[in-house]
Design a protein around this motif. Sequence first.
Motif, mmCIF file in Angstrom:
data_model
loop_
_atom_site.group_PDB
_atom_site.id
_atom_site.type_symbol
_atom_site.label_atom_id
_atom_site.label_comp_id
_atom_site.label_asym_id
_atom_site.label_seq_id
_atom_site.Cartn_x
_atom_site.Cartn_y
_atom_site.Cartn_z
ATOM 1 N N ILE A 65 0.702 -1.078 -0.072
ATOM 2 C CA ILE A 65 -0.168 0.094 -0.006
ATOM 3 C C ILE A 65 1.035 1.354 0.088
ATOM 4 O O ILE A 65 1.806 1.460 0.776
ATOM 5 N N LYS A 66 0.544 2.283 -0.822
ATOM 6 C CA LYS A 66 1.462 3.331 -0.909
ATOM 7 C C LYS A 66 0.539 4.371 -0.501
ATOM 8 O O LYS A 66 -0.717 4.661 -0.689
ATOM 9 N N LEU A 67 1.142 5.259 0.373
ATOM 10 C CA LEU A 67 0.624 6.176 1.177
ATOM 11 C C LEU A 67 1.425 7.564 1.127
ATOM 12 O O LEU A 67 2.533 7.426 1.482
ATOM 13 N N ASN A 68 0.646 8.563 0.860
ATOM 14 C CA ASN A 68 1.376 9.814 0.781
ATOM 15 C C ASN A 68 1.006 10.693 2.088
ATOM 16 O O ASN A 68 -0.095 10.960 2.336
ATOM 17 N N LYS A 69 1.763 10.554 3.032
ATOM 18 C CA LYS A 69 1.540 11.250 4.066
ATOM 19 C C LYS A 69 1.550 12.711 4.463
ATOM 20 O O LYS A 69 2.461 13.394 3.794
ATOM 21 N N PRO A 70 0.386 13.162 4.827
ATOM 22 C CA PRO A 70 0.311 14.635 4.882
ATOM 23 C C PRO A 70 1.380 15.105 5.734
ATOM 24 O O PRO A 70 1.857 14.729 6.672
ATOM 25 N N LEU A 71 1.717 16.440 5.543
ATOM 26 C CA LEU A 71 2.743 17.227 6.422
ATOM 27 C C LEU A 71 2.249 17.285 7.460
ATOM 28 O O LEU A 71 0.932 17.583 7.876
ATOM 29 N N GLY A 72 2.869 17.195 8.888
ATOM 30 C CA GLY A 72 2.544 17.502 10.136
ATOM 31 C C GLY A 72 1.731 16.120 10.672
ATOM 32 O O GLY A 72 1.577 16.059 11.840
ATOM 33 N N TYR A 73 1.809 15.102 9.768
ATOM 34 C CA TYR A 73 1.344 13.673 10.575
ATOM 35 C C TYR A 73 2.665 12.753 10.958
ATOM 36 O O TYR A 73 3.739 12.753 10.315
ATOM 37 N N THR A 74 2.445 11.828 11.761
ATOM 38 C CA THR A 74 3.356 10.982 12.367
ATOM 39 C C THR A 74 3.169 9.475 12.037
ATOM 40 O O THR A 74 1.883 9.055 12.355
ATOM 41 N N CYS A 75 3.995 8.864 11.356
ATOM 42 C CA CYS A 75 3.660 7.339 11.076
ATOM 43 C C CYS A 75 4.038 6.539 12.222
ATOM 44 O O CYS A 75 5.517 6.601 12.340
ATOM 45 N N THR A 76 3.335 5.793 12.918
ATOM 46 C CA THR A 76 3.765 5.143 14.162
ATOM 47 C C THR A 76 2.952 3.899 14.489
ATOM 48 O O THR A 76 1.797 3.853 13.591
ATOM 49 N N ASN A 77 3.240 3.040 15.372
ATOM 50 C CA ASN A 77 2.403 1.902 16.027
ATOM 51 C C ASN A 77 1.778 2.263 17.081
ATOM 52 O O ASN A 77 1.381 1.297 17.651
ATOM 53 N N ARG A 78 1.973 3.574 17.294
ATOM 54 C CA ARG A 78 1.432 4.218 18.975
ATOM 55 C C ARG A 78 0.721 5.288 18.759
ATOM 56 O O ARG A 78 0.933 5.972 17.863
ATOM 57 N N SER A 79 -0.066 5.662 19.410
ATOM 58 C CA SER A 79 -0.968 6.748 19.484
ATOM 59 C C SER A 79 -0.398 7.735 20.607
ATOM 60 O O SER A 79 -0.313 7.362 21.684
ATOM 61 N N PHE A 80 -0.172 8.885 20.142
ATOM 62 C CA PHE A 80 0.399 9.804 20.768
ATOM 63 C C PHE A 80 -0.961 10.923 21.059
ATOM 64 O O PHE A 80 -1.226 11.482 19.912
ATOM 65 N N LYS A 81 -1.062 11.710 22.162
ATOM 66 C CA LYS A 81 -2.025 12.879 22.481
ATOM 67 C C LYS A 81 -1.506 13.890 21.809
ATOM 68 O O LYS A 81 -0.260 14.387 21.774
ATOM 69 N N ASN A 82 -2.334 14.749 21.410
ATOM 70 C CA ASN A 82 -1.928 16.073 20.707
ATOM 71 C C ASN A 82 -1.045 15.743 19.534
ATOM 72 O O ASN A 82 -0.571 16.795 19.235
ATOM 73 N N GLU A 83 -1.140 14.771 18.938
ATOM 74 C CA GLU A 83 -0.217 14.682 17.531
ATOM 75 C C GLU A 83 -1.299 14.103 16.507
ATOM 76 O O GLU A 83 -2.313 13.198 16.949
ATOM 77 N N LYS A 84 -0.913 14.399 15.442
ATOM 78 C CA LYS A 84 -1.764 13.879 14.334
ATOM 79 C C LYS A 84 -0.918 12.427 13.925
ATOM 80 O O LYS A 84 0.084 12.567 13.494
ATOM 81 N N ASN A 85 -1.557 11.308 14.230
ATOM 82 C CA ASN A 85 -1.034 9.979 13.997
ATOM 83 C C ASN A 85 -1.666 9.179 12.700
ATOM 84 O O ASN A 85 -2.881 9.162 12.395
ATOM 85 N N ILE A 86 -0.619 8.585 12.025
ATOM 86 C CA ILE A 86 -1.213 7.661 10.968
ATOM 87 C C ILE A 86 -0.750 6.122 11.725
ATOM 88 O O ILE A 86 0.506 5.983 11.537
ATOM 89 N N LEU A 87 -1.574 5.268 12.068
ATOM 90 C CA LEU A 87 -1.218 4.393 12.708
ATOM 91 C C LEU A 87 -0.982 2.975 11.758
ATOM 92 O O LEU A 87 -1.724 2.786 10.956
#
Length: 88
Positions: A65-87
Motif C-alpha cells: 500500500i502506497k500512502l502519501n503522508k500529509p505534512l504534520g502527521y507522524t507514522c507510528t504503531n502507537r498513538s500519541f496525544k495531541n499529535e496527528k498520527n497515522i497508525l
Amino acid sequence: MKMILQKIISTSGYCSRRQADALIRAGYVKINGQLATIGDQADSDRDTITINGHLLSLADAKIYIKLNKPLGYTCTNRSFKNEKNILI
C-alpha cells in the motif's frame, strides 16, 4: 513451475534455506509421500510437501500500500496525544 525445495520452504516462511537443508538431511521433509533429498525440485502448486508430517502452507501474495503522508502527521504503531498520527 518447479523450484528447488529449499527455496519453496523458505518462501513459505517456515524457515530459512539453511534450516530447510537441515530438515531435508534429517529426513523430515517429503514430496508427495517420498522422502526428499538435497537438490530435489518441486512444483508448489501441484506437489504436496510435508515437514514432519504437517502440510506446508504457502504464504499469501504480499500486498503493498502506497500512502502519501500529509505534512504534520507522524507514522507510528502507537498513538500519541495531541499529535496527528497515522497508525500502521
